[in-house]
Each structure stands twice: as structure tokens, then as C-alpha cells.
Design a protein around this motif. Structure first.
Motif, mmCIF file in Angstrom:
data_model
loop_
_atom_site.group_PDB
_atom_site.id
_atom_site.type_symbol
_atom_site.label_atom_id
_atom_site.label_comp_id
_atom_site.label_asym_id
_atom_site.label_seq_id
_atom_site.Cartn_x
_atom_site.Cartn_y
_atom_site.Cartn_z
ATOM 1 N N VAL A 522 0.918 -1.192 0.214
ATOM 2 C CA VAL A 522 -0.020 -0.057 0.048
ATOM 3 C C VAL A 522 0.822 1.186 -0.054
ATOM 4 C CG1 VAL A 522 -1.713 1.223 1.289
ATOM 5 C CG2 VAL A 522 -2.080 -1.134 0.984
ATOM 6 N N ASP A 523 1.845 1.232 0.936
ATOM 7 C CA ASP A 523 3.056 2.355 0.796
ATOM 8 C C ASP A 523 3.405 2.681 -0.539
ATOM 9 O OD1 ASP A 523 2.939 3.731 3.402
ATOM 10 O OD2 ASP A 523 2.947 1.594 4.094
ATOM 11 N N TYR A 526 1.031 4.325 -2.935
ATOM 12 C CA TYR A 526 1.139 5.788 -2.592
ATOM 13 C C TYR A 526 2.356 6.446 -2.884
ATOM 14 C CZ TYR A 526 -3.082 5.922 0.269
ATOM 15 O OH TYR A 526 -4.430 6.093 0.552
ATOM 16 N N PHE A 566 3.694 24.531 -4.999
ATOM 17 C CA PHE A 566 3.133 23.900 -3.855
ATOM 18 C C PHE A 566 3.416 22.375 -3.634
ATOM 19 C CE2 PHE A 566 -0.433 22.091 -1.538
ATOM 20 C CZ PHE A 566 -0.679 22.751 -0.400
ATOM 21 N N GLU A 569 6.689 21.635 -2.781
ATOM 22 C CA GLU A 569 7.171 21.885 -1.396
ATOM 23 C C GLU A 569 6.356 21.097 -0.306
ATOM 24 O OE1 GLU A 569 7.002 26.114 -1.468
ATOM 25 O OE2 GLU A 569 8.889 26.261 -2.704
ATOM 26 N N ARG A 570 5.060 20.921 -0.570
ATOM 27 C CA ARG A 570 4.035 20.823 0.687
ATOM 28 C C ARG A 570 3.267 19.517 0.358
ATOM 29 N NH1 ARG A 570 4.490 24.555 4.426
ATOM 30 N NH2 ARG A 570 2.737 23.411 5.558
ATOM 31 N N ILE A 571 3.434 18.822 -0.745
ATOM 32 C CA ILE A 571 2.677 17.463 -0.869
ATOM 33 C C ILE A 571 3.702 16.389 -1.057
ATOM 34 C CG2 ILE A 571 1.051 16.109 -2.499
ATOM 35 C CD1 ILE A 571 -0.273 18.148 -0.699
ATOM 36 N N PRO A 573 6.836 15.823 -0.021
ATOM 37 C CA PRO A 573 7.238 15.352 1.430
ATOM 38 C C PRO A 573 6.633 14.252 1.982
ATOM 39 C CG PRO A 573 7.520 17.693 1.316
ATOM 40 C CD PRO A 573 6.610 17.359 0.207
ATOM 41 N N ARG A 574 5.508 13.893 1.417
ATOM 42 C CA ARG A 574 4.661 12.624 1.910
ATOM 43 C C ARG A 574 5.428 11.297 1.534
ATOM 44 N NH1 ARG A 574 -1.909 13.737 1.123
ATOM 45 N NH2 ARG A 574 -1.945 15.820 1.868
ATOM 46 N N LEU A 576 8.416 10.642 1.950
ATOM 47 C CA LEU A 576 9.397 10.553 3.050
ATOM 48 C C LEU A 576 8.874 9.234 3.810
ATOM 49 C CD1 LEU A 576 10.439 14.020 4.235
ATOM 50 C CD2 LEU A 576 11.900 12.313 2.972
ATOM 51 N N MET A 577 7.530 9.527 4.275
ATOM 52 C CA MET A 577 6.703 8.336 5.219
ATOM 53 C C MET A 577 6.689 7.154 4.282
ATOM 54 S SD MET A 577 2.992 8.870 6.723
ATOM 55 C CE MET A 577 1.894 8.674 5.196
ATOM 56 N N LEU A 581 8.137 3.424 5.474
ATOM 57 C CA LEU A 581 7.379 2.395 5.508
ATOM 58 C C LEU A 581 7.510 1.347 4.744
ATOM 59 C CD1 LEU A 581 4.131 4.275 6.742
ATOM 60 C CD2 LEU A 581 5.569 2.758 8.100
ATOM 61 N N LEU B 581 7.052 18.567 6.691
ATOM 62 C CA LEU B 581 6.276 19.847 6.364
ATOM 63 C C LEU B 581 6.404 21.086 7.388
ATOM 64 C CD1 LEU B 581 3.458 17.567 5.139
ATOM 65 C CD2 LEU B 581 4.813 19.220 3.591
ATOM 66 N N SER B 588 5.058 28.981 -1.349
ATOM 67 C CA SER B 588 3.916 28.499 -2.152
ATOM 68 C C SER B 588 2.520 28.587 -1.786
ATOM 69 C CB SER B 588 4.272 27.277 -2.732
ATOM 70 O OG SER B 588 4.149 26.421 -2.044
#
Lengths: 600, 600
Positions: A522-523, A526, A566, A569-571, A573-574, A576-577, A581, B581, B588
């Protein structure tokens, strides 16, 4: 009801700037004269008009009224039937249909764009023609000429509709377990007996006849998935001239009560010696279904996109109007008793998240459907193979990732509305309820993840992935970027390299620890979704930035670049998680026996 | 309807092993003789019996029927009234009530545990007594002796219920904008006029009278939050003997149509010169409300816990029964046509995620409510101050984080059920609809995040955080761990140090870039939630591991350690994303003007 306007400006951008659709479709004789800017724009405008004016007003009504069943007769909500008549009159059912049987022969890209707008304005209604498309494409791909003549013509014209009858109460994801029986008759037909559940648009009052495509087992068929055959079962039998005759033995015994999509009839269908006709070879039903299932998965991905877009539009309108508190960095609107909530960082963050989800999903879905078309239109074997491979890789990603993003976007939509988000009249909670089906049907997110990692990635020894990452690396080689785009391109390069590395790690685990592969699925899905989005957002940013450097004054392009920033910069980085995993130890996932999960 | 059994074994573990509740409450004379194992166990068993046998069967009925309003009279779903009578007979309304007014004077910890079970079995029903608790605690804290005599006695006995009337249609999070007016009368009472919305349990047929606590403005009150006063407005006025007299000028003009919690009456209340009585000082209404709001936030956190638990229990039962596919690492149940889905990694992962959410949330909520009690019971100023500070820090975390986890757990519950998760009769979709209110009411997740970061963390110059991290470091110093627990303790140490570093970074940004602080708030809240969970899971693992080393054969402790390992291996890595984050560039986020968000 939340406000909605067809996002024609962005659709236009994806068609022209991102996909260069005219040049692309001009390569193939069947699509050359059809996929011109003029024609496409005209179709999209007619579709937008119809959807905004006919379907959108029925959306809340459909949710409130739902469908009703009495003695097997299903009534759809007020206005649904009339809207369907209009839809038929406008010629939409025939859009992609085979020209030999009355279709207009358009490639699927145009249908995909139109179905985005259909779903955005009325998800439940849009499923009726959506399921017909599934039935049409199955008959088109696997039917005999006689079957096409008999059934396809009326499906293409839209006077009949179709369904797909797969699921049984004990057999959903695992179709190998189905029990519905097909017994051969003397006349070459079959008697179909069994109960199917979750049959969307399985019975209704929109069309004269309903053509069911049914999975069933022949007597003495092998156990499991290799003993399943496919049958055409019409609601009304046809006489020798192909006209509607007596009622066939298939009845809607109940409608399901569901969380959402109330306007669509989700039927329990009882087949009691219903007359059916084999389609495709015996015991190869599941293989024949793959065409449909892939199309259905892309269709579901589009539904995720629609939810991202409609939740975004609703939330945006509200966030500009609703006043509460002052901006953390100082009063923005001193003339008002409070600032509009769009000034607040958490609200902006949710809106921009929805925006990158909607626009990114549109880019992915449309890009993906060009491969559906190339696989269909091309006569170049290599090109066709490449398209099919890309489809195999990207379809589970698009299906699962875009629907999960739709669920998230719908959630943000409700959050932006605060308590009002929970109240039906504002329409945001309907989006959240409707979209929840999309991560469940046509294979759950978890099933897509296993399909992607186990069947597609590991099954191809990583080659399917390399095909895409080569395309991305090629794009990176061709575009060095400037001070605006270079940071994005460099992040894209990192994430693609990491994608390849993670994939190699997982392939190495296949021999010694298959359980770890399952744990990562699942990871991995994503991660793949965010990586594909990074590619498309980088591409869109480069294109928009070029326009800016060429001196455009169109603010659309400035907004596109900023939205891409955006994303990076701000999506992104997900990932990383998800990367952590994918690599995480999975011992704790397997160490509890089922008995130790709970203690009363 | 999903299966549910009160998790008494785990509640017992939290009370005894984690919190050492007997020793803790023995310190205070008011609670010494009340909080014994024997009494607590007896109360919890009576509550479980009542909830499982009376409330659970009404849960789906309440959802289907909802409440009805006609001419201002609200009817609750079948059985709700009878269940409330039984609840009153069992003496639950008086549990935490002041003994002077007929209460039993129990600390809130016991009520919190009981309200978990109430909410798990019937969220909508549980809100009626829940709101009464809010009204009781407000009157208890700020009422005059006469007001307590008149109103508190009957609220404590349960023959009356209470509400909290804050929100107006244009004023939710920003209560400074409310317009409801309170005009002084000659007799010392006030005439209250205005419209309140979203009033849970605002009108119903469960009790003889309803005591509304209403926010309103006195004439010439200062603008904004400093001009709001608090009033008691009974549904029926009282005669001089305190008996019910004529109807007061407050009427339910409509019920909201909502996504869920259908069994609770969410009212529009019209106050038309209703007779009210000032409670607390003039213009200090919001300050008086803080007591209630903090209690309400912990109550909402409990609702998140309940959703995590019920979605977990439902999904677990289904995952053990439902057969589909074979395990990736080989057939597990050769005698069956397929393996139960609990063998599949993505399903196990969802179940264990739900398990750590439910058990972790329970630990946090109960731990938090010991501070509610210490703040109330202690006469040691330092101890009291410490408790209040911990509450200030942990309440927004518990409220937002536990409700978001509840939403996620409910989603996993539906995913485990596949398509059946979308169907009402299985009950999973009701949990998903009910829980969605919890991240919205009593301050959205985003509001809690700003409260935490801006008011609590930055407002205290980081001192509130250090109080907790000192407690955690102290725990780490006292526990070196063994080969099982040491890896968890070392991860806890890392995440706590990172928490402190991230906080210092953010404090440094206050002077030069407040916008970046706002941008970080929601991720900071999630990071904090996972960090607090890491503390509690490490503590639970250490305790359970000690029992194992002492030779326990109780499998509960083995499962607890294994679940803790899952938390550290497969949930805590989420902090990687949130940390990134929190530190991400937020340019942005602010670069688009509202006009550039959308193009048609």
C-alpha cells in the motif's frame, strides 16, 4: 448545493499544452479528423451545458430521494429519466461507439473528459451511462458479429443500457469463488441461475431494455478463476427480428441501502433460468473481463478526480465568503468584521492540496487515456506494446491513488466549511459520502496495491516501471530548467531514483521474505502515485513557465507554476513517510495470532 | 450491525497498570473511598451491560429514523426515551455531580471511561447526557448558590437535561461575531433574543425540562469576544418553588439534516424575548465557557476513541470470517476455498493501525482526565498548576488527533469490509458518518492546531511543552529497557528531541515570519500527537514487558508489547512527513491571490 463550473480552462490546458492532442491524434487515420480543437471544444461545451443545467440540479434530489423498488420495478429519482432522454438526444451514448454500429468513433480521451464533468455534476446519474460503456466495450471486444448487430447497436444509440454482473455476496475481490451456473440449452443459449449483488444500474426506468454481462460457471467447469465464462443476458428477450419480446428470468429482488450514490440503483439481481448467450470462449470469462475491468478502473479514477474537483470548488467559494478571525500576520480586510477564511494558512493549505489533487488527477487520467487510445489506434507494434505496458502500470496507480485523493479532498472540503460541512444542504457531505465508494468498488485500494506491486512490478521483474522512469529521465534530460523550474526538476529526479531503488529492494525480498513485499504494497502504491504526480506537475510547470518566458499575460500559467511549487514543497514530502514504511520491518505485522488481536 | 463488546480488559489495564489509579486517587480525601478497584469495576460492568443491551440495539434504529420536529416538538427515535429513563434510574447522570446537590461526586476518570462505552454503543444517544454534563459543569463552576439549587439539582438527578448554545449561522469558530441580544428586565432577569444553530440535544422528548446555557450580548457591550455574557435560559420557566411553570420563549424552528448522528437532535433554536439569568460576570461569558469548552474537547476526543474502537472491532470480526484469495506466502487454511482476509498484509496493517489508535487513544484520554481530576482535587498549588498546564497542552492534541484517528480508523473499517463496507446494514458506514462530526465541532482540527501552536506553545514560550518532555525524559531515565523495549525507548527519545528542536525552530520564526508558523500548525499538531502516543505506547510496553518478565502467562501482555512494536515500526514513521512539512518553505502557500485559485 456547492457551486460548480466545468473546469474548461484547465481541461483545455491538459489537452493542448500537456498532451498536444491534435498532433497526437493526427497520426492515426481513425482519429485524425475527429480530434481537432474545434470539434473537441464544441463537444466539451455541449457536455458542460448539459451537465451544469440538467444534471447538477438533480444531484441533491437524487441523493435525498434515492431509487425505489417495488415488485422488481425500480424507479429512479425525479428528473433522472428526462435527463437521460436528453442525453440520448444529444448523442452522447454513441460518442466512442463503433461506426459500423452507429457510433461516432471518437477516441476515449474525449469521453474521459466528458465523463469527468458528468460525474462532477451528478455521480449517481453518471453511473448509468458509465456501466453501459462497460457492456459496450465488452461486446465490442468479444462479441460475435451477430451479437454486435443485436445488442451493440441499441446500446450505442442509448435506447438500451448495460450492466456488469460480477459480484456475489461471498465473492467480491475473489471472483474465483462465484457460484452462478450456466447450463447449456438445446438452442445454443444457456440457462443462467444465481444471485448477483452490488449490480450498479442493474434495474431502472431510464431505458427500454437492459443488457447484462454476467459471469457464471458452466457445468463441470474447473474450480476457481479458470472456470468462469461470460454471458449476455438481456432483461427482455429479443424476437428473431431483434425486437423486444417477453421478459427474461432476471429480477431485481432488492436495492442496497448505501452511504451515498443514492440516485444509482445498486441491485440484488436474481437470475432464475434466465436466457443467456456465451460471449467469448468457454472458461475464459475473466480474461474477457480484463478489458472491461481496466476501463472501469480508469472510470473510477475519474470519479476520484471529480470528487477532488467538486470538493475544491465548493470549499473555495465558501472560503472566499466566510468571515472568521483575523490573519495571523495582521488584518487583511479592515472594512469587514473579520477576514475571509481563505487568508488562514490551514485553510489555504487545504484548498491548495485540493487544487493540486484535482489538476494533477486530471493530468494523470487524461495522459493515461491517451495510452488507451494509442493501444487501440496504433498499428505500430512497438508503440502499441508501450501503450499497453504503460496502461498496465498506471491503471492501478490511477485507480487507487486518485480515488484516495478524492476522499481526502472531500474531507478537506468539509473541514473548510466547519460545522456547515456536516449539513446536507451545503452539499459537501454528499461528496464525501459519494466518493467513499470509489476506494472500494472495482477493487479496493489494497487490492490495487497488490496488483501493482506483485503482478505488475514484480511480475515484470521491474521492467514496466523502467519503461516509465525512462520516459521521465528522458524528460529530465531534455529540460534543464531555470531558477523557477530547476528546484522542481531536481526533486523529481530524486524521487524517481528513489522509486527505482525502493523497487530493486523489494524485488530482492521476493526470494527470502514475501511477507515483507505484501507489507509494503500500500505504501508502494502511494509512493508511486506521488512520484507520477511529480512527473506530471514538473511537466506542467515547465510548459507554463515557457509560456511565461514567451511573454504570456495569461494568469492561468502563473497560477499553474505556483501550484506546481506547492506540490513539490508541501505534498511531495509525503513520500518520506511512504519510503520509510516500504523499508520498515514487518515482523510486528505478522507476530499476533488472530486470537490475540482482541481481549474482552 | 457490527459486533461490539466493551473493552473492559484494556480499560482495566489503563486504570491499573498504566495509571495506578487506586494509589493516585487515594491521595485526595474526596476520591479516596470512591476510586477503589471494586467500585470502579462494578460501575463499569453496570455501564457495559446497559450500553451493550439497551443502547447498542438502538444505534442503527436511531440512524435510520433520525429525530423529527413538528410545531417545535421534537421526537427522538424509538426507544431513546425509554433508554434515557433507565439511564436515570441507574443513577448515571449524577455520577460526577456535586454531592451537595445530590451527586455522587466521582472524579471524571470514571465518567470518561463510561462515556467511551456510551459513545461506542450509540454516539447520537450519548450526546444527550454529554451535553447535560456541559451545562452542569458550567453552572457548578459559575452559578450562584441559588442557581445551583434551582437548576443543578434536577440536572444532576437527570430529570432535566442541558445544552450549550454558542453557535450562530455566521459565527462558529469566531464567537466574537455573535449577535444574540440580552436586554435587562426590571426583575433582574434578561430578555434573550436571537437565533442559535447547531444546538445538539437542543429540544427533545427525553426530559421534563431543558436548561440552555446561552451566549449573548448585553446592550452596549464591547465589540468582539470581550462583550459576550452567559445566561441560563430554561425551556420551561420555574415558579417560585422551583417547579415547572409556563413555557419560555425558546423554540426549535428546525432540525438540521446531517451526514450522521441522526439520532441526536441538532436544532435551530429561536430565542424570542426568552427569560434568561446571567451566570458569571457581565461580558466575561467566553472566559466562563472555557471550563466547558475544555471538557467538551476531551468529550469529543473520547468520541474519536470510540470510533477507533468500534471500527476496529467490526473490521476484526469480519476479517476473521470473510474468505478471499490466498496468503502471499502460501495457503494458510487448506481446508477452506480461500484464506480469511486477516492473513493478508494490507488487511492486518489496517487492523493493527486501528488497534494502536484505539488503545493509544484510550491511554491518552484516561491519562488526560487524571489531570482534570488532579486540577480539581489537589490542594497543592504546584501539583494543581502542573495539572492545568498539562491539560492546556494536551487537550487540543487529544481533541484533534484522536478524532482524526477515529476518522482514519472508520475508513479502514470500511476498507476491510470491501464493498460491504458501503452498505448500511453492516454498520461500518454509519461509524464513518458519525465520526465525521468530531473533527468539526468543538473547534475543527485546524482550529485546535492553531490553538496548540500559537496560544499554547508560542504563548508559553515553549514552557508548556518542556513540562511534558521533562516528564518523558524522566521516564526514559528511569527505564533503560531490555532487548524488547530498548528499541522503542530509543525511538521515543529521538522523537521527543526532534519535537523540542522543531518547537525551537518555530519559536525563532515568530519574529520574522508568522505566516510560516501558521503554515506549520496542522503538521505540528500531528507530530505532537504521534510523539505523545510514542510516550504512552513506550510506557505501556515497559509495563507489559515487566509483567512478562515477572512470569505472567496472560497473553494480553504479550499482545500489548507486540502492538507497541507495531506502533514504533509502522506508525511512528509518519512523523518524518510531518517534520518535513513543519520545516517546509511556505512561500507557495501564500503566493496565489484568491482570484488566481480557479479559472473557468
Amino acid at each position: 448545493m456547492p457551486s460548480y463550473t466545468s473546469p474548461l480552462r484547465d481541461i483545455n490546458f491538459v489537452f493542448k499544452d500537456l498532451l498536444g492532442f491534435e498532433k497526437l491524434y493526427a497520426k492515426y487515420p481513425q482519429s485524425k479528423d475527429k480530434m481537432t480543437s474545434e470539434i473537441v471544444e464544441q463537444y466539451l461545451e455541449v457536455a458542460s451545458d448539459f451537465c451544469e443545467n440538467e444534471l447538477l440540479p438533480l444531484n441533491a434530489i437524487g441523493d435525498q430521494q434515492g431509487c425505489k423498488v417495488q415488485n422488481g420495478i425500480v424507479t429512479t429519482p425525479d428528473g433522472f429519466k428526462e435527463a437521460y432522454q436528453k442525453y440520448v438526444e444529444l448523442g452522447f451514448p454513441s460518442l466512442t461507439g463503433n461506426e459500423e454500429y452507429g457510433g461516432q468513433g471518437f477516441p476515449s480521451l474525449l469521453w474521459i473528459a466528458i465523463s469527468e464533468i458528468l460525474t462532477s455534476t451528478n455521480w449517481a446519474w453518471g453511473m448509468y451511462p458509465g456501466l453501459s460503456h462497460g457492456a459496450m466495450s465488452t461486446i465490442e471486444s468479444h462479441g460475435t458479429d451477430e451479437q454486435k448487430e443485436k445488442y451493440l447497436t441499441n446500446l450505442i444509440s442509448g435506447i438500451w443500457t448495460g450492466t456488469m454482473c460480477l459480484t456475489e455476496s461471498h465473492a467480491g475481490s475473489d471472483l474465483g469463488l462465484i457460484r452462478t451456473k450456466a447450463v447449456p440449452n438445446q438452442d445454443g443459449s444457456y440457462s443462467i441461475t444465481g444471485e448477483k449483488i452490488f449490480i450498479s444500474a442493474g434495474e431502472h426506468d431510464l431505458s427500454e431494455n437492459i443488457i447484462h454481462i454476467v459471469l457464471a460457471r458452466l457445468p463441470d467447469a474447473p474450480l476457481g478463476t479458470k472456470g468462469i465464462s461470460l454471458f449476455i443476458v438481456p432483461k427482455f428477450n429479443l424476437d428473431t427480428d431483434g425486437n423486444i419480446a417477453e421478459r427474461n428470468g432476471v429480477v431485481c429482488s432488492a436495492l442496497e441501502h448505501k452511504m451515498g450514490i443514492h440516485g444509482n440503483a445498486t441491485c440484488v439481481l436474481n437470475f432464475d433460468n434466465a436466457k443467456g448467450f456465451l460471449i467469448g470462449p468457454e472458461n475464459r470469462g475473466l480474461n474477457c473481463m480484463f478489458t472491461f475491468m481496466n476501463a472501469a478502473r480508469i472510470g473510477t479514477a475519474i470519479q476520484g478526480l471529480a470528487a477532488s474537483e467538486t470538493a475544491y470548488q465548493g470549499a473555495l467559494t465558501y472560503a472566499k465568503e466566510r468571515l472568521a478571525m483575523r490573519s495571523i500576520s495582521g488584518i487583511k480586510n479592515p472594512d469587514l468584521p473579520a477576514d475571509p477564511i481563505i487568508v488562514h494558512a490551514p485553510v489555504r493549505n487545504m484548498l491548495l492540496t485540493q487544487k493540486v489533487f484535482a489538476e494533477g488527477s486530471r493530468a494523470l487520467a487524461y495522459y493515461l487515456s491517451t495510452y488507451v487510445d494509442i493501444a487501440d489506434l496504433s498499428t505500430d507494434e512497438l508503440e502499441q506494446k508501450n501503450a499497453e505496458d504503460k496502461l498496465a502500470l498506471l491503471t492501478p496507480i490511477a485507480k487507487a491513488f486518485m480515488t484516495e485523493l478524492g476522499v481526502e479532498s472531500a474531507k478537506h472540503g468539509m473541514q473548510v466549511f466547519g460545522g456547515h460541512g456536516y449539513i446536507s444542504e451545503h452539499g459537501m457531505e454528499q461528496i464525501a459520502r459519494d466518493v467513499r465508494i470509489s476506494t472500494l468498488y472495482e477493487g479496493t485500494t489494497e487490492i490495487q496495491a497488490v496488483d501493482l506491486l506483485v503482478r505488475k512490478i514484480i511480475g515484470s521483474k521491474g521492467n514496466l516501471l523502467l519503461l516509465l522512469t525512462d520516459e521521465i529521465k528522458n524528460f529530465l534530460n531534455m529540460n534543464q530548467g531555470n531558477n523557477i523550474t530547476q528546484p522542481m526538476l531536481s526533486k523529481l529526479e530524486q524521487v524517481v531514483n528513489q522509486w527505482i531503488d525502493l523497487t530493486e529492494d523489494l524485488q530482492n525480498k521476493v526470494t527470502n521474505n514475501l511477507d515483507e513485499v505484501g507489507a509494503a504494497a500500500v505504501d508502494y502504491l502511494y509512493f508511486s502515485g506521488y512520484a507520477v504526480f511529480a512527473y506530471l506537475w514538473a511537466k506542467m510547470a515547465v510548459i507554463a513557465q515557457e509560456k511565461i518566458e514567451q511573454g504570456t499575460k495569461d494568469e492561468f500559467y502563473f497560477a499553474k507554476v505556483s501550484t506546481a511549487q506547492f506540490y513539490f514543497e508541501r505534498i511531495l514530502p509525503r513520500t518520506l513517510m511512504h519510503a520509510a514504511l516500504i523499508q520498515a520491518n514487518s515482523d510486528s505485522l505478522y507476530s499476533l495470532s488472530p486470537e490475540l488481536f482482541k481481549f474482552d
